[in-house]
Design a protein around this motif. Structure first.
Motif, mmCIF file in Angstrom:
data_model
loop_
_atom_site.group_PDB
_atom_site.id
_atom_site.type_symbol
_atom_site.label_atom_id
_atom_site.label_comp_id
_atom_site.label_asym_id
_atom_site.label_seq_id
_atom_site.Cartn_x
_atom_site.Cartn_y
_atom_site.Cartn_z
ATOM 1 N N ASP A 67 0.828 -1.192 0.000
ATOM 2 C CA ASP A 67 0.000 0.000 0.000
ATOM 3 C C ASP A 67 0.864 1.244 0.000
ATOM 4 O O ASP A 67 2.071 1.192 0.236
ATOM 5 C CB ASP A 67 -0.986 -0.001 1.171
ATOM 6 C CG ASP A 67 -0.291 -0.119 2.510
ATOM 7 O OD1 ASP A 67 0.754 0.529 2.691
ATOM 8 O OD2 ASP A 67 -0.785 -0.850 3.371
ATOM 9 N N GLN A 68 0.252 2.354 -0.295
ATOM 10 C CA GLN A 68 0.985 3.600 -0.431
ATOM 11 C C GLN A 68 1.619 4.036 0.883
ATOM 12 O O GLN A 68 2.719 4.587 0.902
ATOM 13 C CB GLN A 68 0.049 4.695 -0.955
ATOM 14 C CG GLN A 68 0.756 5.964 -1.400
ATOM 15 C CD GLN A 68 1.568 5.761 -2.666
ATOM 16 O OE1 GLN A 68 1.294 4.861 -3.442
ATOM 17 N NE2 GLN A 68 2.574 6.600 -2.863
ATOM 18 N N GLU A 69 0.952 3.746 2.003
ATOM 19 C CA GLU A 69 1.499 4.131 3.302
ATOM 20 C C GLU A 69 2.818 3.416 3.571
ATOM 21 O O GLU A 69 3.792 4.011 4.042
ATOM 22 C CB GLU A 69 0.488 3.821 4.405
ATOM 23 C CG GLU A 69 0.920 4.336 5.779
ATOM 24 C CD GLU A 69 -0.135 4.067 6.826
ATOM 25 O OE1 GLU A 69 -0.298 4.910 7.721
ATOM 26 O OE2 GLU A 69 -0.784 3.004 6.754
ATOM 27 N N GLN A 70 2.846 2.141 3.240
ATOM 28 C CA GLN A 70 4.066 1.368 3.425
ATOM 29 C C GLN A 70 5.167 1.875 2.503
ATOM 30 O O GLN A 70 6.327 2.024 2.895
ATOM 31 C CB GLN A 70 3.780 -0.112 3.160
ATOM 32 C CG GLN A 70 4.945 -1.038 3.488
ATOM 33 C CD GLN A 70 4.605 -2.473 3.191
ATOM 34 O OE1 GLN A 70 3.775 -2.757 2.334
ATOM 35 N NE2 GLN A 70 5.244 -3.393 3.885
ATOM 36 N N LEU A 71 4.809 2.142 1.258
ATOM 37 C CA LEU A 71 5.766 2.669 0.294
ATOM 38 C C LEU A 71 6.356 3.990 0.778
ATOM 39 O O LEU A 71 7.569 4.212 0.708
ATOM 40 C CB LEU A 71 5.089 2.861 -1.065
ATOM 41 C CG LEU A 71 5.914 3.588 -2.128
ATOM 42 C CD1 LEU A 71 7.141 2.775 -2.506
ATOM 43 C CD2 LEU A 71 5.058 3.885 -3.355
ATOM 44 N N GLN A 72 5.508 4.866 1.281
ATOM 45 C CA GLN A 72 5.986 6.163 1.753
ATOM 46 C C GLN A 72 6.978 6.005 2.893
ATOM 47 O O GLN A 72 7.986 6.717 2.956
ATOM 48 C CB GLN A 72 4.793 7.027 2.176
ATOM 49 C CG GLN A 72 3.946 7.514 1.014
ATOM 50 C CD GLN A 72 2.734 8.298 1.471
ATOM 51 O OE1 GLN A 72 2.432 8.349 2.656
ATOM 52 N NE2 GLN A 72 2.024 8.893 0.525
ATOM 53 N N PHE A 73 6.705 5.067 3.792
ATOM 54 C CA PHE A 73 7.615 4.859 4.911
ATOM 55 C C PHE A 73 8.970 4.354 4.425
ATOM 56 O O PHE A 73 10.029 4.818 4.871
ATOM 57 C CB PHE A 73 7.015 3.868 5.910
ATOM 58 C CG PHE A 73 7.967 3.537 7.037
ATOM 59 C CD1 PHE A 73 8.186 4.437 8.057
ATOM 60 C CD2 PHE A 73 8.656 2.339 7.041
ATOM 61 C CE1 PHE A 73 9.073 4.145 9.087
ATOM 62 C CE2 PHE A 73 9.548 2.037 8.066
ATOM 63 C CZ PHE A 73 9.749 2.940 9.086
ATOM 64 N N LEU A 74 8.971 3.410 3.483
ATOM 65 C CA LEU A 74 10.217 2.841 2.986
ATOM 66 C C LEU A 74 11.048 3.876 2.231
ATOM 67 O O LEU A 74 12.266 3.959 2.394
ATOM 68 C CB LEU A 74 9.925 1.634 2.101
ATOM 69 C CG LEU A 74 9.304 0.436 2.820
ATOM 70 C CD1 LEU A 74 8.839 -0.604 1.821
ATOM 71 C CD2 LEU A 74 10.298 -0.176 3.793
ATOM 72 N N LEU A 75 10.394 4.676 1.405
ATOM 73 C CA LEU A 75 11.111 5.693 0.652
ATOM 74 C C LEU A 75 11.611 6.815 1.559
ATOM 75 O O LEU A 75 12.649 7.420 1.296
ATOM 76 C CB LEU A 75 10.225 6.256 -0.463
ATOM 77 C CG LEU A 75 9.897 5.287 -1.602
ATOM 78 C CD1 LEU A 75 8.953 5.943 -2.602
ATOM 79 C CD2 LEU A 75 11.170 4.828 -2.314
ATOM 80 N N LYS A 76 10.870 7.078 2.632
ATOM 81 C CA LYS A 76 11.275 8.128 3.563
ATOM 82 C C LYS A 76 12.632 7.818 4.179
ATOM 83 O O LYS A 76 13.389 8.726 4.535
ATOM 84 C CB LYS A 76 10.211 8.288 4.655
ATOM 85 C CG LYS A 76 10.497 9.449 5.605
ATOM 86 C CD LYS A 76 9.373 9.618 6.612
ATOM 87 C CE LYS A 76 9.370 8.502 7.635
ATOM 88 N NZ LYS A 76 8.394 8.746 8.725
ATOM 89 N N ARG A 77 12.966 6.549 4.278
ATOM 90 C CA ARG A 77 14.228 6.158 4.891
ATOM 91 C C ARG A 77 15.435 6.477 4.012
ATOM 92 O O ARG A 77 16.579 6.312 4.445
ATOM 93 C CB ARG A 77 14.199 4.671 5.250
ATOM 94 C CG ARG A 77 13.167 4.348 6.333
ATOM 95 C CD ARG A 77 13.123 2.871 6.621
ATOM 96 N NE ARG A 77 14.338 2.381 7.249
ATOM 97 C CZ ARG A 77 14.602 2.448 8.549
ATOM 98 N NH1 ARG A 77 13.732 3.009 9.369
ATOM 99 N NH2 ARG A 77 15.723 1.962 9.031
ATOM 100 N N LEU A 78 15.191 6.934 2.782
ATOM 101 C CA LEU A 78 16.283 7.296 1.885
ATOM 102 C C LEU A 78 16.735 8.740 2.065
ATOM 103 O O LEU A 78 17.693 9.170 1.426
ATOM 104 C CB LEU A 78 15.879 7.049 0.432
ATOM 105 C CG LEU A 78 15.758 5.571 0.054
ATOM 106 C CD1 LEU A 78 15.165 5.423 -1.336
ATOM 107 C CD2 LEU A 78 17.115 4.884 0.130
ATOM 108 N N VAL A 79 16.023 9.496 2.891
ATOM 109 C CA VAL A 79 16.442 10.859 3.210
ATOM 110 C C VAL A 79 16.434 11.007 4.727
ATOM 111 O O VAL A 79 15.824 10.209 5.438
ATOM 112 C CB VAL A 79 15.518 11.910 2.551
ATOM 113 C CG1 VAL A 79 15.698 11.908 1.047
ATOM 114 C CG2 VAL A 79 14.055 11.661 2.910
ATOM 115 N N GLN A 80 17.100 12.031 5.225
ATOM 116 C CA GLN A 80 17.224 12.194 6.669
ATOM 117 C C GLN A 80 16.895 13.618 7.096
ATOM 118 O O GLN A 80 16.869 14.547 6.284
ATOM 119 C CB GLN A 80 18.658 11.839 7.112
ATOM 120 C CG GLN A 80 19.040 10.394 6.888
ATOM 121 C CD GLN A 80 20.451 10.090 7.378
ATOM 122 O OE1 GLN A 80 21.251 10.990 7.580
ATOM 123 N NE2 GLN A 80 20.738 8.814 7.586
#
Length: 462
Positions: free
Chosen positions: A60-73
């Protein structure tokens, strides 16, 4: 889009894997009982995501957003949450992330993303290769990718829709040399995409079929989907998110604190063992010491290689002579190195193969005149971070072929810094291209005896 558990498709023309209705009902039942708990700490969120990630796609999009968020700090994470778009930039590379659906025109390499109006100057141009500081290289051999604000530029219609995010990078630049391929592409790919657990699709600009073929094993273990070649698949592709560019930390290095899930170079080596089906993790699984000698053929050649081999065998080593044709087949050579106790070679790209050595092995680097800094920076320090023992053999001026050309007291011999002060290319031509070695076998034997000590062995009493 992500609740469709009935199929997992690759790009048109690839195989489609279909689950049975029973399996899907089971997955749906699990989904109904999952609570991600995004008010938890990041580490707790990550554990829950890994525990609940039972399908073969991002659900789902929520999971995707969390995973991609980990690529920036830091502030970039906040910006990504608010606007759907954020970039990380340092001296070496730039990485932009969209956690909202994007449209990618692979013919022009334009990425259309629906950024928020709160995002100023959303349009970006990126060269997706980890040598941003080398501007001539980036301009001449790395294709740029334009990221355009979709609510300003009317986006084209989708022709292909994908269920996983895109990761865009270049196989141009210096990626025709094993050091640069691992340093600027393969390791950055790992630290950028490994935490997505193969739920992503690569788009490779400056596509070189030989690069993709050479690293197919690695690419296929990082992504479950076919690599997209923009030159042969120029069309409009739609993705639920995208990453443009790759993170880069240092030479053959990973900074654990800057990577999702805390990966290190030891984790990267484990990933290589899994990818290439290498059986030996450390020296405890080995019996007779095996020494691999990298035999260079064009520059930094061992002029008395036969004498070196005789001495190595007298020390009890089973010696493998690695010439360029052997090293060209990465699948086979990785297995050779995985059974190697000691790797010996002159400073050069071939030493990149230290990444395949088992932990506790010894990397012996022959350091020529004028090559001290590069030897330590590119291969010595990284070897230690990979769980290897590192030994240097610094040649004496009499062991360099340059002494016969310039004499013992010439600045080329006694003051390499003065040569480099005339420009890097002049220093490179002198010390990397013109220099060969006539090794003092008696002195070099002492270095190999030290390497044997790291293996818990002693030299024969000869």
């Amino acid at each position: 889009m992500y609740s469709d558990c009935w199929k997992m498709e690759k790009v048109p023309g690839s195989l489609a894997l279909r689950a049975t209705p029973f399996i899907c009902l089971l997955l749906l039942s699990l989904l109904c009982t999952v609570q991600f708990g995004f008010d938890a700490t990041p580490s707790e969120q990550w554990k829950k995501l890994r525990t609940n990630w039972v399908g073969s796609r991002i659900r789902d999009q929520e999971q995707l957003q969390f995973l991609l968020k980990r690529l920036v700090q830091g502030e970039n994470q906040t910006q990504l949450e608010v606007t759907g778009f954020a970039c990380h930039s340092n001296i070496h590379t730039e990485v932009c992330v969209s956690n909202k659906p994007v449209r990618i025109d692979t013919l022009t390499m334009k990425v259309y993303a629906p950024f928020s109006q709160d995002m100023p100057q959303a349009n970006h141009t990126i060269h997706p290769y980890a040598r941003k500081d080398d501007k001539p290289l980036m301009s001449n051999s790395v294709t740029s990718v334009q990221i355009l604000q979709e609510n300003i530029t009317l986006p084209p219609a989708c022709r292909y829709s994908h269920n996983v995010p895109a990761v865009i990078f270049s196989s141009g630049g210096f990626a025709r040399n094993i050091f640069h391929e691992f340093n600027e592409v393969i390791i950055p790919l790992f630290l950028t995409s490994r935490h997505l657990q193969s739920r992503l699709q690569f788009i490779v600009t400056d596509f070189r079929s030989e690069f993709v073929a050479r690293y197919d094993t690695i690419l296929s273990h990082l992504s479950s989907y076919e690599v997209i070649d923009p030159a042969s698949n120029g069309s409009i592709h739609c993705f639920p998110g995208a990453v443009v560019g790759l993170h880069y930390h240092d030479n053959l290095a990973i900074t654990t604190t800057d990577v999702p899930e805390g990966y290190s170079m030891l984790d990267f080596k484990q990933f290589l063992r899994e990818s290439y089906n290498l059986k030996i993790r450390d020296l405890s699984q080995m019996e007779k010491p095996v020494l691999v000698l990298i035999s260079r053929q064009k520059s930094r050649i061992f002029l008395n290689e036969d004498q070196m081999l005789t001495m190595m065998r007298a020390l009890g080593f089973s010696v493998v002579i690695a010439k360029p044709d052997m090293m060209a087949n990465l699948h086979k050579f990785a297995k050779v190195l995985n059974s190697c106790s000691i790797l010996v070679g002159a400073h050069g790209a071939g030493l990149t193969n230290e990444i395949f050595l088992p932990e506790g092995a010894v990397m012996v680097q022959v350091v020529g005149l004028g090559l001290e800094w590069g030897s330590t920076t590119y291969f010595g320090a990284p070897a230690i971070a990979m769980g290897l023992n590192y030994v240097e053999y610094k040649i004496e001026p009499e062991e360099s072929s340059l002494i016969s050309l310039y004499g013992r007291d010439h600045p080329v011999i006694v003051d390499p810094a003065s040569v480099y002060s005339q420009g890097y290319e002049i220093g490179r031509a002198m010390y990397l291209i013109k220099q060969n070695f006539n090794i003092d076998v008696v002195r070099f034997r002492k270095t190999l005896v030290k390497a044997l000590e790291f293996l818990g062995r002693s030299a024969p009493l000869v």
